[in-house]
Design an enzyme around this catalytic site. Structure first.
Site, PDB file in Angstrom:
ATOM      1  N   SER A  40      22.585  82.671 -60.783  1.00 34.85           N
ATOM      2  CA  SER A  40      22.642  84.157 -61.151  1.00 34.85           C
ATOM      3  C   SER A  40      23.874  84.884 -61.131  1.00 34.85           C
ATOM      4  O   SER A  40      24.483  84.647 -60.022  1.00 34.85           O
ATOM      5  CB  SER A  40      21.341  84.892 -60.523  1.00 34.85           C
ATOM      6  OG  SER A  40      21.657  86.294 -60.348  1.00 34.85           O
ATOM      7  N   ILE A  46      22.520  84.124 -49.715  1.00 34.28           N
ATOM      8  CA  ILE A  46      21.948  84.777 -48.379  1.00 34.28           C
ATOM      9  C   ILE A  46      23.467  85.179 -47.610  1.00 34.28           C
ATOM     10  O   ILE A  46      23.396  86.114 -47.056  1.00 34.28           O
ATOM     11  CB  ILE A  46      20.911  83.951 -47.792  1.00 34.28           C
ATOM     12  CG1 ILE A  46      20.499  84.526 -46.387  1.00 34.28           C
ATOM     13  CG2 ILE A  46      21.680  82.710 -47.227  1.00 34.28           C
ATOM     14  CD1 ILE A  46      19.087  85.053 -46.812  1.00 34.28           C
ATOM     15  N   ALA A  51      26.188  78.057 -38.672  1.00 36.36           N
ATOM     16  CA  ALA A  51      26.163  76.805 -37.819  1.00 36.36           C
ATOM     17  C   ALA A  51      25.540  75.408 -38.254  1.00 36.36           C
ATOM     18  O   ALA A  51      24.378  75.668 -38.867  1.00 36.36           O
ATOM     19  CB  ALA A  51      25.580  77.176 -36.539  1.00 36.36           C
ATOM     20  N   LYS A  79      31.778  72.175 -33.373  1.00 31.55           N
ATOM     21  CA  LYS A  79      30.655  72.911 -32.574  1.00 31.55           C
ATOM     22  C   LYS A  79      30.146  71.627 -31.653  1.00 31.55           C
ATOM     23  O   LYS A  79      29.657  70.523 -32.390  1.00 31.55           O
ATOM     24  CB  LYS A  79      29.635  73.050 -33.553  1.00 31.55           C
ATOM     25  CG  LYS A  79      28.291  73.484 -32.997  1.00 31.55           C
ATOM     26  CD  LYS A  79      27.134  73.975 -33.749  1.00 31.55           C
ATOM     27  CE  LYS A  79      25.833  74.175 -32.965  1.00 31.55           C
ATOM     28  NZ  LYS A  79      24.591  74.440 -34.023  1.00 31.55           N
ATOM     29  N   VAL A 186      17.806  83.262 -64.490  1.00 31.61           N
ATOM     30  CA  VAL A 186      16.527  82.718 -64.969  1.00 31.61           C
ATOM     31  C   VAL A 186      15.625  83.985 -65.168  1.00 31.61           C
ATOM     32  O   VAL A 186      15.347  84.757 -64.206  1.00 31.61           O
ATOM     33  CB  VAL A 186      15.796  81.467 -64.232  1.00 31.61           C
ATOM     34  CG1 VAL A 186      14.419  81.023 -64.278  1.00 31.61           C
ATOM     35  CG2 VAL A 186      16.784  80.565 -63.783  1.00 31.61           C
ATOM     36  N   LEU A 336      16.016  77.776 -48.691  1.00 32.06           N
ATOM     37  CA  LEU A 336      15.048  78.688 -48.524  1.00 32.06           C
ATOM     38  C   LEU A 336      14.081  78.857 -49.286  1.00 32.06           C
ATOM     39  O   LEU A 336      12.794  79.483 -49.136  1.00 32.06           O
ATOM     40  CB  LEU A 336      15.827  80.181 -48.442  1.00 32.06           C
ATOM     41  CG  LEU A 336      17.005  80.262 -47.607  1.00 32.06           C
ATOM     42  CD1 LEU A 336      18.032  81.474 -47.810  1.00 32.06           C
ATOM     43  CD2 LEU A 336      16.588  80.268 -46.224  1.00 32.06           C
ATOM     44  N   GLU A 345      18.234  76.805 -33.869  1.00 35.77           N
ATOM     45  CA  GLU A 345      18.827  75.606 -33.506  1.00 35.77           C
ATOM     46  C   GLU A 345      19.626  75.077 -35.048  1.00 35.77           C
ATOM     47  O   GLU A 345      19.870  73.767 -34.987  1.00 35.77           O
ATOM     48  CB  GLU A 345      17.762  74.263 -33.219  1.00 35.77           C
ATOM     49  CG  GLU A 345      17.356  74.466 -31.836  1.00 35.77           C
ATOM     50  CD  GLU A 345      18.323  73.955 -30.858  1.00 35.77           C
ATOM     51  OE1 GLU A 345      19.401  73.391 -31.185  1.00 35.77           O
ATOM     52  OE2 GLU A 345      18.186  73.980 -29.525  1.00 35.77           O
ATOM     53  N   THR A 347      18.905  74.274 -38.194  1.00 36.70           N
ATOM     54  CA  THR A 347      18.311  73.451 -38.746  1.00 36.70           C
ATOM     55  C   THR A 347      18.150  73.387 -40.332  1.00 36.70           C
ATOM     56  O   THR A 347      17.874  72.432 -40.917  1.00 36.70           O
ATOM     57  CB  THR A 347      16.965  73.129 -38.279  1.00 36.70           C
ATOM     58  OG1 THR A 347      16.242  74.495 -38.108  1.00 36.70           O
ATOM     59  CG2 THR A 347      16.991  72.301 -36.807  1.00 36.70           C
ATOM     60  N   ILE A 349      20.394  73.820 -43.067  1.00 41.98           N
ATOM     61  CA  ILE A 349      21.145  73.270 -43.845  1.00 41.98           C
ATOM     62  C   ILE A 349      20.778  71.518 -43.856  1.00 41.98           C
ATOM     63  O   ILE A 349      20.760  71.144 -44.676  1.00 41.98           O
ATOM     64  CB  ILE A 349      22.538  73.399 -43.591  1.00 41.98           C
ATOM     65  CG1 ILE A 349      23.075  74.962 -44.004  1.00 41.98           C
ATOM     66  CG2 ILE A 349      23.555  72.486 -44.389  1.00 41.98           C
ATOM     67  CD1 ILE A 349      24.200  75.311 -43.562  1.00 41.98           C
TER      68      ILE A 349
HETATM   69  C1  LIG Z   1      19.293  85.162 -40.588  1.00 45.35           C
HETATM   70  C2  LIG Z   1      19.609  83.757 -41.016  1.00 45.35           C
HETATM   71  C3  LIG Z   1      20.723  82.999 -40.454  1.00 45.35           C
HETATM   72  C4  LIG Z   1      20.922  81.794 -40.865  1.00 45.35           C
HETATM   73  N1  LIG Z   1      21.637  80.792 -39.833  1.00 45.35           N
HETATM   74  C5  LIG Z   1      21.891  79.413 -40.305  1.00 45.35           C
HETATM   75  C6  LIG Z   1      22.598  78.603 -39.520  1.00 45.35           C
HETATM   76  O1  LIG Z   1      23.178  79.055 -38.695  1.00 45.35           O
HETATM   77  N2  LIG Z   1      22.568  77.336 -39.836  1.00 45.35           N
HETATM   78  C7  LIG Z   1      21.680  76.757 -40.945  1.00 45.35           C
HETATM   79  O2  LIG Z   1      21.946  75.527 -41.341  1.00 45.35           O
HETATM   80  N3  LIG Z   1      21.187  77.542 -41.764  1.00 45.35           N
HETATM   81  C8  LIG Z   1      21.108  78.899 -41.468  1.00 45.35           C
HETATM   82  N4  LIG Z   1      20.238  79.850 -42.192  1.00 45.35           N
HETATM   83  C9  LIG Z   1      19.612  79.324 -43.425  1.00 45.35           C
HETATM   84  C10 LIG Z   1      20.851  79.161 -44.657  1.00 45.35           C
HETATM   85  O3  LIG Z   1      21.538  80.609 -44.602  1.00 45.35           O
HETATM   86  C11 LIG Z   1      20.274  78.537 -45.987  1.00 45.35           C
HETATM   87  O4  LIG Z   1      19.517  77.592 -45.572  1.00 45.35           O
HETATM   88  C12 LIG Z   1      21.232  78.035 -46.682  1.00 45.35           C
HETATM   89  O5  LIG Z   1      22.297  79.223 -46.663  1.00 45.35           O
HETATM   90  C13 LIG Z   1      20.819  77.791 -48.109  1.00 45.35           C
HETATM   91  O6  LIG Z   1      20.108  79.023 -48.664  1.00 45.35           O
HETATM   92  P1  LIG Z   1      19.773  78.791 -50.160  1.00 45.35           P
HETATM   93  O7  LIG Z   1      20.969  78.120 -50.884  1.00 45.35           O
HETATM   94  O8  LIG Z   1      18.383  78.196 -50.198  1.00 45.35           O
HETATM   95  O9  LIG Z   1      19.739  80.254 -50.671  1.00 45.35           O
HETATM   96  P2  LIG Z   1      20.551  81.638 -51.263  1.00 45.35           P
HETATM   97  O10 LIG Z   1      21.735  81.322 -50.267  1.00 45.35           O
HETATM   98  O11 LIG Z   1      19.951  82.601 -51.189  1.00 45.35           O
HETATM   99  O12 LIG Z   1      20.891  81.102 -52.688  1.00 45.35           O
HETATM  100  C14 LIG Z   1      19.912  81.416 -53.641  1.00 45.35           C
HETATM  101  C15 LIG Z   1      20.740  81.241 -55.023  1.00 45.35           C
HETATM  102  O13 LIG Z   1      19.518  81.197 -56.143  1.00 45.35           O
HETATM  103  C16 LIG Z   1      20.012  82.123 -57.188  1.00 45.35           C
HETATM  104  N5  LIG Z   1      19.156  82.843 -57.890  1.00 45.35           N
HETATM  105  C17 LIG Z   1      18.209  83.601 -57.264  1.00 45.35           C
HETATM  106  N6  LIG Z   1      17.805  84.086 -58.251  1.00 45.35           N
HETATM  107  C18 LIG Z   1      17.818  83.785 -59.485  1.00 45.35           C
HETATM  108  C19 LIG Z   1      17.611  83.837 -60.899  1.00 45.35           C
HETATM  109  N7  LIG Z   1      16.702  84.550 -61.218  1.00 45.35           N
HETATM  110  N8  LIG Z   1      18.282  82.814 -61.794  1.00 45.35           N
HETATM  111  C20 LIG Z   1      19.498  82.225 -61.325  1.00 45.35           C
HETATM  112  N9  LIG Z   1      19.595  82.124 -60.083  1.00 45.35           N
HETATM  113  C21 LIG Z   1      19.162  82.580 -59.106  1.00 45.35           C
HETATM  114  C22 LIG Z   1      21.278  83.133 -56.345  1.00 45.35           C
HETATM  115  O14 LIG Z   1      22.162  83.749 -57.161  1.00 45.35           O
HETATM  116  C23 LIG Z   1      21.567  82.354 -55.285  1.00 45.35           C
HETATM  117  O15 LIG Z   1      22.789  81.237 -55.855  1.00 45.35           O
HETATM  118  C24 LIG Z   1      20.179  81.129 -41.944  1.00 45.35           C
HETATM  119  C25 LIG Z   1      19.275  82.135 -42.566  1.00 45.35           C
HETATM  120  C26 LIG Z   1      18.859  83.274 -42.091  1.00 45.35           C
HETATM  121  C27 LIG Z   1      17.956  83.974 -42.820  1.00 45.35           C
END
Ligand SMILES: Cc1cc2nc3c(=O)[nH]c(=O)nc-3n(C[C@H](O)[C@H](O)[C@H](O)COP(=O)(O)OP(=O)(O)OC[C@H]3O[C@@H](n4cnc5c(N)ncnc54)[C@H](O)[C@@H]3O)c2cc1C
Length: 509
Positions: A40, A46, A51, A79, A186, A336, A345, A347, A349
């Site tokens: 998108s 996020i 880490a 780290k 989407v 997510l 911890e 975990t 990624i």
């Molecule tokens: C507070 C917090 C701290 C964290 N700290 C850590 C950490 O230290 N270490 C670690 O390993 N993990 C950590 N995480 C988890 C980590 O941030 C995520 O696991 C990682 O960034 C992967 O995110 P993602 O790609 O699943 O989701 P997002 O980064 O949310 O990406 C979602 C994607 O989907 C796309 N999207 C959404 N809707 C649509 C649509 N309708 N059409 C097309 N595209 C769409 C968005 O544009 C985006 O590109 C943390 C999470 C949180 C909440």
């Protein structure tokens, strides 16, 4: 190669989406598979997740990514583990290092030897025998994994990195491999007649995109697996009640001295993190909204910041738990969209890369085979369960008395049977049983249980044959030689400047 699985579509371009594109691209494109990632242009990623843990280093190497180049472009630092502060009681710290604790003595696990020596008055801490902890306490890293103390040669490490830059890096890498990229939203998902298989996704540019297999990396929305295929979410908030975070970036208070470890500091309703990158700090507070308001959390976070804020604080709501089947029909969810256990911890990624590894290990050779699918779902779910238990152990053994949150952790926090059994075994025998494939092996449990002052009542009786004086000398000498060697290594900052300067540092040169 699977005849029926020629076209893969990934939805989402966060860390999960681009890790999937890079991994699947590397594994499948040369066999004639096409991979298209849709991201998108309006829904942001996020923006946290800075880490990591050591398996990421192996993943990057397996992809053929040059580590130093990756570190330069993602503002990464090293780290060696996590320092937990104020978890057991306010003022008490402990360290959870990566890697091993000591070395086996005469074939006996080091932890048992340490327990025996300790029961006879030997005073070295468990961390005195961890190469990663000793390097971390000295603020150093190993420049070359040769010619050092033998334990330092095996030091394990991971990275602190800029999540946005990491996704950008993996995007460039994936597109160079031949992954197609579409910037669009989407808007709909078309299923077959029994609502089990995704036929196509509909985009806001008016096009539909068909695929044989879909990877849902759409973040918390879980557009494909959760929303369209209705995969059940197992809610773990009853076990781990933290459900909000506020994240903010700051300048370094002292650029010359950046810690090679994450700090996780408990507060009265959760904990806060400090993650040092090369050019800035990532900070955040995690809290249970039942026990702390957003305003209180923000005040608590900003009070403890040491450098100037360079972004606005952002509240992030999350729900701890996982989809019971992460692979349903022709859709696998990652990141997510799959699930989330709070970031204590680091975990999340890892769970992305682990799921991809398991998926490729059982990749269907002809068509989607239910037994392989079941196996993948089971392995991923088991990994979540083990991480969940490990995280609960950080809370339930606390002896803090200063808030309703910590009282709840000690008296009412439900302890899964698996954790209860592990605790009993540890207290009784000083050992834990963990599956070979589990992320957190016994040394991690020993570090955390020892840090939370869970004390075994005895050591393995076979050690009675060990001469206690010799054993004590061996541990005392080992600890002092490890500490000395760790002190002599290159500082973390000097290592980064030499091997992987960030863009900012290169400009300053
Ligand atoms: C507070 C917090 C701290 C964290 N700290 C850590 C950490 O230290 N270490 C670690 O390993 N993990 C950590 N995480 C988890 C980590 O941030 C995520 O696991 C990682 O960034 C992967 O995110 P993602 O790609 O699943 O989701 P997002 O980064 O949310 O990406 C979602 C994607 O989907 C796309 N999207 C959404 N809707 C649509 C649509 N309708 N059409 C097309 N595209 C769409 C968005 O544009 C985006 O590109 C943390 C999470 C949180 C909440």
């Amino acid at each position: 190669m699977a005849d029926n699985l020629k076209h893969f579509v990934i939805v989402g371009g966060g860390t999960a989406g681009w890790l999937a594109a890079a991994t699947l691209g590397k594994a499948l494109i040369q066999s004639g598979v096409t991979i298209t990632l849709v991201e998108s242009p309006t829904v942001p990623t996020i923006g946290v997740g800075e880490a990591t843990i050591p398996p990421l280093i192996t993943v990057l190497r397996d992809l053929g990514i040059n580590l130093s180049d990756f570190m330069q472009k993602t503002d990464a630092s090293l780290k060696l583990g996590i320092q937990f502060e104020d978890w057991h009681t306010v003022g008490q710290h402990y360290f959870h290092p990566f890697g091993q604790l000591g070395r086996p003595i005469d074939g006996m696990e080091f932890f048992q030897c340490w327990l025996k020596a300790k029961s006879h008055g030997e005073g070295s801490s468990l961390m005195a025998h961890s190469p990663e902890a000793q390097l971390a306490f000295a603020g150093n890293f190993v420049e070359q994994h040769t010619g050092n103390h033998p334990l330092l040669n095996q030091a394990q490490f991971a990275l602190h990195l800029d999540a946005g830059k990491a996704a950008e890096y993996l995007k460039t890498f994936s597109i160079a491999l031949g992954v197609n990229f579409i910037s669009a939203n989407v808007t709909d998902v078309s299923l077959n007649s029994d609502n089990q298989i995704i036929q196509k996704i509909v985009l806001d540019n008016g096009h539909g995109l068909e695929g044989d297999f879909f990877i849902d990396c759409s973040g918390f929305q879980s557009l494909l697996l959760g929303h369209a295929l209705d995969a059940e979410f197992e809610d773990w908030r009853a076990f781990l009640p933290c459900d909000r975070a506020i994240a903010v970036q700051t300048c370094h208070a002292n650029e010359d001295n950046i810690a090679p470890f994450t700090r996780a500091i408990a507060h009265r309703a959760g904990w806060s993190w400090h993650i040092p990158l090369q050019s800035r700090m990532g900070n955040g507070i995690v809290y249970a909204s039942q026990y702390m308001s957003d305003d209180e959390a923000l005040a608590q976070l900003t009070e403890r910041l040491s450098g100037k804020m360079i972004t606005s604080p952002r509240v992030i709501k999350f729900k701890t738990g996982v989809r019971k089947t992460v692979w349903k029909g022709n859709c696998l969810a990652l990141g997510l969209a799959q699930g989330f256990i709070e970031p204590l911890e680091s975990t999340a990624i890892h769970l992305v890369t682990k799921t991809l590894a398991v998926f490729l290990r059982y990749f269907p050779s002809n068509q989607i085979e239910p037994s392989l699918q079941e196996r993948v779902n089971q392995l991923v779910f088991d990994e979540y369960l083990q991480i969940r238990d490990f995280l609960i152990a950080h809370y339930c053994f606390s002896e803090r008395k200063d808030s309703r949150f910590w009282q709840w952790c000690q008296t009412d926090m439900p302890k899964p049977n698996s954790l209860h059994k592990l605790e009993l075994r540890f207290k009784e025998l000083g050992s834990v049983f963990v599956a070979n494939e589990a992320l957190f092996q016994s040394t991690s449990w020993y570090a955390v249980l020892d840090g939370m002052k869970v004390i075994p009542s005895r050591y393995n009786g076979i050690l009675d044959r060990f001469d206690i004086e010799k054993l004590i000398n061996s541990l005392t000498d080992g600890a002092s030689s490890l500490a000395r060697s760790a002190q002599q290594q290159i500082s973390h900052r000097a290592f980064l400047d030499k091997y992987c300067p960030s863009d900012k540092e290169k400009e300053n040169d």
